[in-house]
Design an enzyme around this catalytic site. Sequence first.
Site, PDB file in Angstrom:
ATOM      1  N   GLU A 143       0.831  -1.211   0.000  1.00  0.00           N
ATOM      2  CA  GLU A 143       0.000   0.000   0.000  1.00  0.00           C
ATOM      3  C   GLU A 143       0.863   1.258   0.000  1.00  0.00           C
ATOM      4  OE1 GLU A 143      -3.779  -0.008   1.783  1.00  0.00           O
ATOM      5  OE2 GLU A 143      -3.842  -2.187   1.964  1.00  0.00           O
TER       6      GLU A 143
HETATM    7  N1  CAA Z   1      -6.105  11.240  -4.422  1.00  0.00           N
HETATM    8  C1  CAA Z   1      -6.647  11.727  -5.574  1.00  0.00           C
HETATM    9  N2  CAA Z   1      -5.904  12.005  -6.665  1.00  0.00           N
HETATM   10  C2  CAA Z   1      -4.580  11.770  -6.576  1.00  0.00           C
HETATM   11  C3  CAA Z   1      -3.965  11.284  -5.436  1.00  0.00           C
HETATM   12  C4  CAA Z   1      -4.780  11.018  -4.313  1.00  0.00           C
HETATM   13  N3  CAA Z   1      -4.267  10.556  -3.178  1.00  0.00           N
HETATM   14  N4  CAA Z   1      -2.652  11.155  -5.656  1.00  0.00           N
HETATM   15  C5  CAA Z   1      -2.426  11.575  -6.908  1.00  0.00           C
HETATM   16  N5  CAA Z   1      -3.597  11.951  -7.467  1.00  0.00           N
HETATM   17  C6  CAA Z   1      -3.818  12.490  -8.793  1.00  0.00           C
HETATM   18  C7  CAA Z   1      -2.992  13.750  -8.994  1.00  0.00           C
HETATM   19  O1  CAA Z   1      -3.697  14.883  -8.556  1.00  0.00           O
HETATM   20  C8  CAA Z   1      -2.770  13.753 -10.477  1.00  0.00           C
HETATM   21  O2  CAA Z   1      -3.918  14.284 -11.106  1.00  0.00           O
HETATM   22  P1  CAA Z   1      -3.776  15.124 -12.503  1.00  0.00           P
HETATM   23  O3  CAA Z   1      -3.125  14.188 -13.476  1.00  0.00           O
HETATM   24  O4  CAA Z   1      -5.188  15.461 -12.832  1.00  0.00           O
HETATM   25  O5  CAA Z   1      -2.921  16.310 -12.182  1.00  0.00           O
HETATM   26  C9  CAA Z   1      -2.700  12.270 -10.828  1.00  0.00           C
HETATM   27  O6  CAA Z   1      -3.333  11.563  -9.763  1.00  0.00           O
HETATM   28  C10 CAA Z   1      -1.300  11.772 -10.967  1.00  0.00           C
HETATM   29  O7  CAA Z   1      -0.629  12.105  -9.771  1.00  0.00           O
HETATM   30  P2  CAA Z   1       0.959  12.181  -9.700  1.00  0.00           P
HETATM   31  O8  CAA Z   1       1.454  13.040 -10.840  1.00  0.00           O
HETATM   32  O9  CAA Z   1       1.355  12.550  -8.317  1.00  0.00           O
HETATM   33  O10 CAA Z   1       1.308  10.659 -10.065  1.00  0.00           O
HETATM   34  P3  CAA Z   1       2.665   9.888 -10.054  1.00  0.00           P
HETATM   35  O11 CAA Z   1       2.691   9.014 -11.243  1.00  0.00           O
HETATM   36  O12 CAA Z   1       3.805  10.837  -9.835  1.00  0.00           O
HETATM   37  O13 CAA Z   1       2.529   8.893  -8.790  1.00  0.00           O
HETATM   38  C11 CAA Z   1       2.439   8.177  -6.524  1.00  0.00           C
HETATM   39  C12 CAA Z   1       2.103   9.252  -7.556  1.00  0.00           C
HETATM   40  C13 CAA Z   1       2.123   8.815  -5.192  1.00  0.00           C
HETATM   41  C14 CAA Z   1       3.891   7.764  -6.550  1.00  0.00           C
HETATM   42  C15 CAA Z   1       1.516   6.975  -6.784  1.00  0.00           C
HETATM   43  O14 CAA Z   1       1.849   6.299  -7.988  1.00  0.00           O
HETATM   44  C16 CAA Z   1       1.532   5.954  -5.658  1.00  0.00           C
HETATM   45  O15 CAA Z   1       0.873   6.142  -4.644  1.00  0.00           O
HETATM   46  N6  CAA Z   1       2.270   4.853  -5.817  1.00  0.00           N
HETATM   47  C17 CAA Z   1       2.239   3.761  -4.890  1.00  0.00           C
HETATM   48  C18 CAA Z   1       1.234   2.749  -5.328  1.00  0.00           C
HETATM   49  C19 CAA Z   1       0.826   1.866  -4.192  1.00  0.00           C
HETATM   50  O16 CAA Z   1       0.617   2.297  -3.073  1.00  0.00           O
HETATM   51  N7  CAA Z   1       0.637   0.606  -4.521  1.00  0.00           N
HETATM   52  C20 CAA Z   1       0.148  -0.338  -3.562  1.00  0.00           C
HETATM   53  C21 CAA Z   1      -0.532  -1.443  -4.259  1.00  0.00           C
HETATM   54  S1  CAA Z   1      -1.939  -2.068  -3.475  1.00  0.00           S
HETATM   55  C22 CAA Z   1      -1.406  -3.013  -2.202  1.00  0.00           C
HETATM   56  O17 CAA Z   1      -0.291  -3.008  -1.807  1.00  0.00           O
HETATM   57  C23 CAA Z   1      -2.500  -3.818  -1.630  1.00  0.00           C
HETATM   58  C24 CAA Z   1      -2.147  -5.014  -0.865  1.00  0.00           C
HETATM   59  O18 CAA Z   1      -1.266  -5.801  -1.146  1.00  0.00           O
HETATM   60  C25 CAA Z   1      -2.985  -5.312   0.296  1.00  0.00           C
END
Ligand code: CAA
Length: 380
Positions: A364
């Site tokens: 996550e």
């Molecule tokens: N809420 C709403 N919108 C969001 C957001 C949020 N928390 N975070 C980003 N956005 C939106 C941004 O506003 C942006 O919108 P626009 O394109 O309209 O401007 C868009 O999303 C893209 O945002 P970023 O440019 O910040 O995106 P990025 O490619 O740089 O990545 C990141 C951002 C924070 C690194 C994201 O990719 C991330 O959180 N990565 C981690 C993924 C993760 O947590 N994976 C876990 C998998 S699930 C899991 O683990 C489950 C399990 O096993 C139990």
Amino acid sequence: MDFKLGEEYEMLRQSVRDFAEGVLAPGVVDRDEKEYFDRGLFEKMGELGLTGIPFEEKYGGAGMDYLAYAIAVEELGRIDASAADTLSSHVSLGVWPIWNWGTEEQKQKYLLPLVEGKKLGAFGLTEAGAGSDAIAMSTKAVLDGDEWVLNGRKIFITNAEAADTYVVFARTRPKEMRSKAFSAFIVEKGTPGFTFGKFEKKMGLRGTQNCDLVFEDCRIPQENLLGQEGDGFKMSMETLDGGRIGIAAQSVGIAQGAYEIALAYAKQRVQFGKPISALQAIQFKLADMALEIKASRLLTYDAAWRKSQGLEFGTDAAMAKLKASETANRVANQAVQIHGGYGYTRDYPVERIMRDAKICEIYEGTSEIQRVVIGNSILR
Ligand code: CAA
């Protein structure tokens, strides 16, 4: 401000603690050793109402809030991190998106059995080439007549084959559209073209299942689109904001469990003619553990409370998850250290707890990604 939890939260804590100590504890070692997911335990959580804590009664829920949910996950994590993970993946990732974005029709069909714990939910985001960089997903969905056709592979998916209902993210628009290129879908187990791939053999959380979800010309009805087409990426991010509260709570529980075991051991283990708890070297470890756990719990409850109040909470959830997961790892590591050589053996539970803690810094969103999220919000 009132830091004292209300009576309903304390009653919930006690009932989850009784369940964890009475029902989960006896088999926790066995499930870890056999790498066995016990579906019956999930069903018992459903009967206790844990699968529906933050959802309204009209959907079969308990009508409580995210603070109550965090307390329940914490109490499960104190005894059995796998059970905490099962519940957290189900509620935060499998059920919440359907509750939040589902149409009334989708809610009637999918939400009720999930909230009641009759069905198990899962969340399909991660792919081999899209872990921290979630936007790099390559699973595709193409509309053909009145059906979406899914092709691609998700990996590491918690609740794996045991789940019944999956929220799956796929690209529906050209790659160049970046965050606007994805959509979310509800996919049921048993849909032709939807199969399961590799099962992971893991370091910890061995009482849970993780495997690949494989989509090969998997046709799902058009009405299984969740939310608006093109909103999928933001939906996945918003879901993970909430999911991180669950992992923070699970981490607090893991840390609390390890601390209690280490404290009890330190009081009875005699070296140099006295219990090792009389040694300042051990007292300092216990003091640091207690301090870190308290700080992590406050951050976690604060993020959960903010979400319940409808306030901005994404950065708070990232802070709570980062702090609590690092605390769980430090505390579990020190609990092994206090046990000395015994702690390194499988005769003592701290070895398993240390293995279970590690994933909290990874899934996550890794600790590094939490720092990205916090950093972005500071500099926005
Ligand atoms: N809420 C709403 N919108 C969001 C957001 C949020 N928390 N975070 C980003 N956005 C939106 C941004 O506003 C942006 O919108 P626009 O394109 O309209 O401007 C868009 O999303 C893209 O945002 P970023 O440019 O910040 O995106 P990025 O490619 O740089 O990545 C990141 C951002 C924070 C690194 C994201 O990719 C991330 O959180 N990565 C981690 C993924 C993760 O947590 N994976 C876990 C998998 S699930 C899991 O683990 C489950 C399990 O096993 C139990």
